[in-house]
Design an enzyme around this catalytic site. Structure first.
Site, PDB file in Angstrom:
ATOM      1  N   ILE A  12       0.843  -1.207   0.000  1.00  0.00           N
ATOM      2  CA  ILE A  12       0.000   0.000   0.000  1.00  0.00           C
ATOM      3  C   ILE A  12       0.874   1.250   0.000  1.00  0.00           C
ATOM      4  CG2 ILE A  12      -1.891   1.218   1.144  1.00  0.00           C
ATOM      5  CD1 ILE A  12      -2.647  -1.433   2.514  1.00  0.00           C
ATOM      6  N   ALA A  82       4.746  -1.941   8.851  1.00  0.00           N
ATOM      7  CA  ALA A  82       4.229  -2.956   9.776  1.00  0.00           C
ATOM      8  C   ALA A  82       4.607  -4.332   9.252  1.00  0.00           C
ATOM      9  CB  ALA A  82       2.704  -2.867   9.881  1.00  0.00           C
ATOM     10  N   ASP A 134      -9.167  -3.195   9.813  1.00  0.00           N
ATOM     11  CA  ASP A 134     -10.468  -3.575  10.392  1.00  0.00           C
ATOM     12  C   ASP A 134     -10.345  -4.801  11.301  1.00  0.00           C
ATOM     13  OD1 ASP A 134     -10.063  -5.521   8.422  1.00  0.00           O
ATOM     14  OD2 ASP A 134     -11.961  -5.153   7.365  1.00  0.00           O
ATOM     15  N   GLU A 135      -9.216  -5.521  11.194  1.00  0.00           N
ATOM     16  CA  GLU A 135      -9.073  -6.755  11.992  1.00  0.00           C
ATOM     17  C   GLU A 135      -9.040  -6.483  13.492  1.00  0.00           C
ATOM     18  OE1 GLU A 135      -6.364  -9.732  10.790  1.00  0.00           O
ATOM     19  OE2 GLU A 135      -6.691  -9.390   8.666  1.00  0.00           O
ATOM     20  N   TYR A 159      -1.209 -10.742  14.872  1.00  0.00           N
ATOM     21  CA  TYR A 159      -1.143  -9.549  14.008  1.00  0.00           C
ATOM     22  C   TYR A 159      -2.140  -8.493  14.450  1.00  0.00           C
ATOM     23  CZ  TYR A 159      -2.424  -6.520  10.103  1.00  0.00           C
ATOM     24  OH  TYR A 159      -2.746  -5.417   9.347  1.00  0.00           O
ATOM     25  N   ARG A 223     -14.592 -11.253   3.447  1.00  0.00           N
ATOM     26  CA  ARG A 223     -13.780 -10.042   3.585  1.00  0.00           C
ATOM     27  C   ARG A 223     -14.424  -8.945   2.737  1.00  0.00           C
ATOM     28  NH1 ARG A 223     -12.368 -12.913   7.075  1.00  0.00           N
ATOM     29  NH2 ARG A 223     -10.266 -13.556   7.677  1.00  0.00           N
ATOM     30  N   ASN A 258     -14.443 -15.950   0.441  1.00  0.00           N
ATOM     31  CA  ASN A 258     -13.169 -16.241  -0.228  1.00  0.00           C
ATOM     32  C   ASN A 258     -13.346 -17.081  -1.495  1.00  0.00           C
ATOM     33  OD1 ASN A 258     -11.807 -14.858   1.747  1.00  0.00           O
ATOM     34  ND2 ASN A 258     -11.390 -16.689   2.979  1.00  0.00           N
ATOM     35  N   PRO A 290      -5.612 -21.236  12.001  1.00  0.00           N
ATOM     36  CA  PRO A 290      -6.037 -21.238  13.412  1.00  0.00           C
ATOM     37  C   PRO A 290      -6.651 -19.890  13.790  1.00  0.00           C
ATOM     38  CG  PRO A 290      -3.769 -22.017  13.192  1.00  0.00           C
ATOM     39  CD  PRO A 290      -4.175 -21.485  11.851  1.00  0.00           C
ATOM     40  N   HIS A 292      -9.267 -18.467  12.709  1.00  0.00           N
ATOM     41  CA  HIS A 292      -9.660 -17.737  11.496  1.00  0.00           C
ATOM     42  C   HIS A 292     -10.924 -16.888  11.717  1.00  0.00           C
ATOM     43  CE1 HIS A 292      -9.859 -18.282   6.826  1.00  0.00           C
ATOM     44  NE2 HIS A 292      -9.797 -17.027   7.184  1.00  0.00           N
TER      45      HIS A 292
HETATM   46  P1  NAD Z   1       3.374  -4.815   3.432  1.00  0.00           P
HETATM   47  O1  NAD Z   1       3.691  -5.965   4.297  1.00  0.00           O
HETATM   48  O2  NAD Z   1       3.189  -5.014   1.971  1.00  0.00           O
HETATM   49  O3  NAD Z   1       4.481  -3.683   3.586  1.00  0.00           O
HETATM   50  C1  NAD Z   1       5.006  -3.309   4.826  1.00  0.00           C
HETATM   51  C2  NAD Z   1       6.224  -2.430   4.574  1.00  0.00           C
HETATM   52  O4  NAD Z   1       6.746  -2.007   5.843  1.00  0.00           O
HETATM   53  C3  NAD Z   1       7.368  -3.161   3.861  1.00  0.00           C
HETATM   54  O5  NAD Z   1       7.898  -2.341   2.837  1.00  0.00           O
HETATM   55  C4  NAD Z   1       8.393  -3.386   4.952  1.00  0.00           C
HETATM   56  O6  NAD Z   1       9.735  -3.428   4.471  1.00  0.00           O
HETATM   57  C5  NAD Z   1       8.147  -2.190   5.853  1.00  0.00           C
HETATM   58  N1  NAD Z   1       8.583  -2.420   7.242  1.00  0.00           N
HETATM   59  C6  NAD Z   1       8.305  -3.510   8.020  1.00  0.00           C
HETATM   60  N2  NAD Z   1       8.874  -3.365   9.230  1.00  0.00           N
HETATM   61  C7  NAD Z   1       9.486  -2.151   9.220  1.00  0.00           C
HETATM   62  C8  NAD Z   1      10.222  -1.435  10.195  1.00  0.00           C
HETATM   63  N3  NAD Z   1      10.457  -1.939  11.419  1.00  0.00           N
HETATM   64  N4  NAD Z   1      10.716  -0.215   9.866  1.00  0.00           N
HETATM   65  C9  NAD Z   1      10.499   0.304   8.633  1.00  0.00           C
HETATM   66  N5  NAD Z   1       9.814  -0.346   7.665  1.00  0.00           N
HETATM   67  C10 NAD Z   1       9.311  -1.562   7.959  1.00  0.00           C
HETATM   68  O7  NAD Z   1       2.076  -4.154   4.083  1.00  0.00           O
HETATM   69  P2  NAD Z   1       0.816  -3.472   3.381  1.00  0.00           P
HETATM   70  O8  NAD Z   1      -0.133  -4.518   2.970  1.00  0.00           O
HETATM   71  O9  NAD Z   1       1.301  -2.469   2.395  1.00  0.00           O
HETATM   72  O10 NAD Z   1       0.173  -2.733   4.644  1.00  0.00           O
HETATM   73  C11 NAD Z   1       0.560  -1.399   4.980  1.00  0.00           C
HETATM   74  C12 NAD Z   1      -0.166  -1.009   6.254  1.00  0.00           C
HETATM   75  O11 NAD Z   1      -1.567  -1.102   6.048  1.00  0.00           O
HETATM   76  C13 NAD Z   1       0.154  -1.897   7.455  1.00  0.00           C
HETATM   77  O12 NAD Z   1       0.242  -1.094   8.602  1.00  0.00           O
HETATM   78  C14 NAD Z   1      -1.040  -2.839   7.545  1.00  0.00           C
HETATM   79  O13 NAD Z   1      -1.262  -3.254   8.879  1.00  0.00           O
HETATM   80  C15 NAD Z   1      -2.154  -1.938   7.040  1.00  0.00           C
HETATM   81  N6  NAD Z   1      -3.271  -2.626   6.407  1.00  0.00           N
HETATM   82  C16 NAD Z   1      -3.076  -3.436   5.336  1.00  0.00           C
HETATM   83  C17 NAD Z   1      -4.178  -4.031   4.698  1.00  0.00           C
HETATM   84  C18 NAD Z   1      -4.022  -4.930   3.504  1.00  0.00           C
HETATM   85  O14 NAD Z   1      -5.032  -5.484   3.055  1.00  0.00           O
HETATM   86  N7  NAD Z   1      -2.845  -5.104   2.943  1.00  0.00           N
HETATM   87  C19 NAD Z   1      -5.458  -3.793   5.185  1.00  0.00           C
HETATM   88  C20 NAD Z   1      -5.610  -3.010   6.322  1.00  0.00           C
HETATM   89  C21 NAD Z   1      -4.511  -2.394   6.901  1.00  0.00           C
HETATM   90  O1  DAU Z   2      -8.739  -6.942   6.863  1.00  0.00           O
HETATM   91  C1  DAU Z   2      -7.542  -6.237   6.665  1.00  0.00           C
HETATM   92  C2  DAU Z   2      -6.381  -7.204   6.674  1.00  0.00           C
HETATM   93  O2  DAU Z   2      -6.457  -7.912   5.441  1.00  0.00           O
HETATM   94  C3  DAU Z   2      -5.018  -6.530   6.817  1.00  0.00           C
HETATM   95  O3  DAU Z   2      -4.943  -5.903   8.064  1.00  0.00           O
HETATM   96  C4  DAU Z   2      -3.894  -7.532   6.665  1.00  0.00           C
HETATM   97  O4  DAU Z   2      -2.646  -6.854   6.684  1.00  0.00           O
HETATM   98  C5  DAU Z   2      -4.053  -8.256   5.361  1.00  0.00           C
HETATM   99  O5  DAU Z   2      -3.076  -9.262   5.267  1.00  0.00           O
HETATM  100  C6  DAU Z   2      -5.451  -8.869   5.254  1.00  0.00           C
HETATM  101  O6  DAU Z   2      -5.616  -9.952   6.208  1.00  0.00           O
HETATM  102  P1  DAU Z   2      -6.384 -11.296   5.804  1.00  0.00           P
HETATM  103  O7  DAU Z   2      -5.943 -12.371   6.690  1.00  0.00           O
HETATM  104  O8  DAU Z   2      -7.849 -11.043   5.679  1.00  0.00           O
HETATM  105  O9  DAU Z   2      -5.811 -11.455   4.307  1.00  0.00           O
HETATM  106  P2  DAU Z   2      -5.218 -12.724   3.519  1.00  0.00           P
HETATM  107  O10 DAU Z   2      -5.003 -12.266   2.107  1.00  0.00           O
HETATM  108  O11 DAU Z   2      -4.113 -13.376   4.228  1.00  0.00           O
HETATM  109  O12 DAU Z   2      -6.468 -13.721   3.533  1.00  0.00           O
HETATM  110  C7  DAU Z   2      -7.737 -13.326   3.029  1.00  0.00           C
HETATM  111  C8  DAU Z   2      -8.690 -14.468   3.285  1.00  0.00           C
HETATM  112  O13 DAU Z   2      -8.316 -15.581   2.455  1.00  0.00           O
HETATM  113  C9  DAU Z   2      -8.659 -14.989   4.712  1.00  0.00           C
HETATM  114  O14 DAU Z   2      -9.970 -15.378   5.086  1.00  0.00           O
HETATM  115  C10 DAU Z   2      -7.753 -16.203   4.644  1.00  0.00           C
HETATM  116  C11 DAU Z   2      -7.995 -16.735   3.240  1.00  0.00           C
HETATM  117  N1  DAU Z   2      -6.839 -17.403   2.611  1.00  0.00           N
HETATM  118  C12 DAU Z   2      -5.653 -16.738   2.577  1.00  0.00           C
HETATM  119  C13 DAU Z   2      -4.540 -17.322   2.001  1.00  0.00           C
HETATM  120  C14 DAU Z   2      -3.219 -16.595   1.989  1.00  0.00           C
HETATM  121  C15 DAU Z   2      -6.983 -18.650   2.009  1.00  0.00           C
HETATM  122  O15 DAU Z   2      -8.085 -19.228   2.023  1.00  0.00           O
HETATM  123  N2  DAU Z   2      -5.886 -19.225   1.442  1.00  0.00           N
HETATM  124  C16 DAU Z   2      -4.661 -18.622   1.432  1.00  0.00           C
HETATM  125  O16 DAU Z   2      -3.687 -19.228   0.901  1.00  0.00           O
END
Ligand code: NAD
Ligand code: DAU
Length: 353
Positions: A12, A82, A134-135, A159, A223, A258, A290, A292
């Protein structure tokens, strides 16, 4: 007009930095530790842009963060950094506590020092925007109303517990010290540059290699899918117009089980990259995650009524853009699916089948 972004080489964060610079919104100092999830290839298109200043470092390194703030005197810090993957937090929670809790705390301390050194208009205008999830609200039943900003916290994974802890610290720094913070809690993002450990890019990448598509448990977990560009726009709006101390929930208005997401991806790939027998045949039910969470859903009414935001992409249009991006960026996918990535796939999926 400089801003500091943390975690701007991740999924992001890199989308946010690219869109921020494309919009001509001002210089960015991008602080990222470059963990397995950080990737400078995401930022290749701005590597020669003098407005983008990349610094490799840890948000928990108070001295480094203090120096950066003193040197660049940003008007805002947007905090994405993060550990973000739930399954990894189940295998190895330590890094989640270290970065999401301790790291956010150290960052807040450094930012507080910087903010207190400002005066007049600079101090008034400064913002710390914390990107959360939102988690933190836990799991909904099928009939529960969606999460609002006042839903009680009930995190269920290491997490989400670590993110909840960081949200509480951010809130406390506003309440106690007056630091002008903003918190966004958003739903599941998808789109370009997402590391293929998360559901959408993992399924696309596996399908393209005719590998199994591992669906956890019964696949009926829900989701709320948010296109990353819509999320980035929401963050920009909250930064400019949000009220300090407030929380804003950001969702895609696209609740899906999903299995429906995986079916939609398979159908999209069938149309663009046909394979004999179709891609749905690759779907494999595997052991559940686990603890979930069953369902997440966001009520984004506050974003709509206060800031005039709602997502531009539907689930269908966002998914089509995403599949197309992964097809067009096979080199990026191949680069990230090597090295440490392979160890993770073996660790997470080896015993599930
Ligand atoms: P990501 O895992 O793709 O990227 C995380 C980035 O943070 C990486 O570039 C990593 O190198 C950097 N990082 C990790 N630890 C660090 C540290 N100690 N110091 C400096 N940099 C560090 O994550 P994302 O999916 O882009 O998520 C970004 C933010 O949005 C996170 O805070 C996550 O909790 C939140 N978020 C993500 C989602 C999602 O669906 N991906 C949804 C809701 C909230
Ligand atoms: O809701 C916001 C969150 O969404 C963020 O805070 C997290 O950073 C982000 O990773 C994401 O968490 P989820 O656990 O919801 O996302 P993930 O893509 O890991 O999984 C989405 C759904 O799909 C979840 O119900 C688990 C399921 N899943 C995931 C994987 C990786 C599968 O069924 N198979 C898989 O291999």
């Amino acid at each position: 007009m400089t801003i500091v972004v943390t975690g701007g080489a991740g999924f992001i964060g890199s989308n946010f930095v690219l869109e921020w610079l494309a919009a001509g919104a001002g210089p960015v100092v991008n602080l990222d530790k470059l963990t397995y999830a950080g990737n400078l290839a995401n930022l290749a298109s701005v590597s020669g842009d003098p407005r983008h200043h990349f610094v490799r470092g840890d948000i928990a390194d108070a001295a480094l963060v203090g120096r950066l703030l003193a040197k660049h005197r940003p008007r805002a810090v947007v905090h994405f950094a993060a550990e973000s993957h739930v399954d990894r937090s189940i295998h190895a929670p330590d890094a989640f506590i270290q970065t999401n809790v301790v790291g956010t705390f150290r960052l807040l301390e450094a930012v507080r020092g910087h903010w207190q050194s400002l005066d007049g208009a600079g101090r008034e205008a400064f913002r710390f925007l914390h990107v959360s999830t939102d988690e933190v609200y836990g799991s909904l039943s099928e009939t529960d109303p969606p999460f609002s900003e006042t839903t009680a916290y009930a995190p269920n994974s290491p997490y989400s517990a670590s993110k909840a802890a960081s949200d509480h610290l951010v809130r406390a720094y506003h309440h106690t010290y007056g630091l002008p913070v903003l918190t966004t809690n958003c739903s599941n993002n998808y789109g370009p540059f997402q590391f293929p450990e998360k559901l959408v890019p993992l399924m696309i990448a596996n399908a393209l290699e005719a590998k199994p598509l591992p669906v956890y448990g019964d696949g009926r977990q829900v989701r709320d899918w948010l296109y990353v560009g819509d999320h980035c726009e929401a963050i920009r709006l909250v930064l400019e117009k949000g009220r300090p101390g407030e929380v804003y929930n950001v969702g895609g208005n696209a609740e899906k089980p999903n299995l429906d997401v995986v079916h939609a991806l398979c159908d999209s790939l069938d149309a663009l990259r046909p394979r004999e027998g179709g891609h749905r045949g690759l779907i494999a039910r595997v052991a559940d995650r686990p603890g979930h969470d069953r369902r997440y859903a966001i009520d984004a009414g506050k974003m709509r009524s206060e800031l005039g935001w709602s997502p531009r992409e539907s689930f269908e249009s966002g998914l089509a853009r995403t599949v197309r991006w992964y097809l067009d960026n096979a080199d990026w996918v191949a680069q990230v699916r090597s090295g440490e990535y392979r160890n993770w796939i073996e660790k997470n999926y080896g015993k599930r089948a």
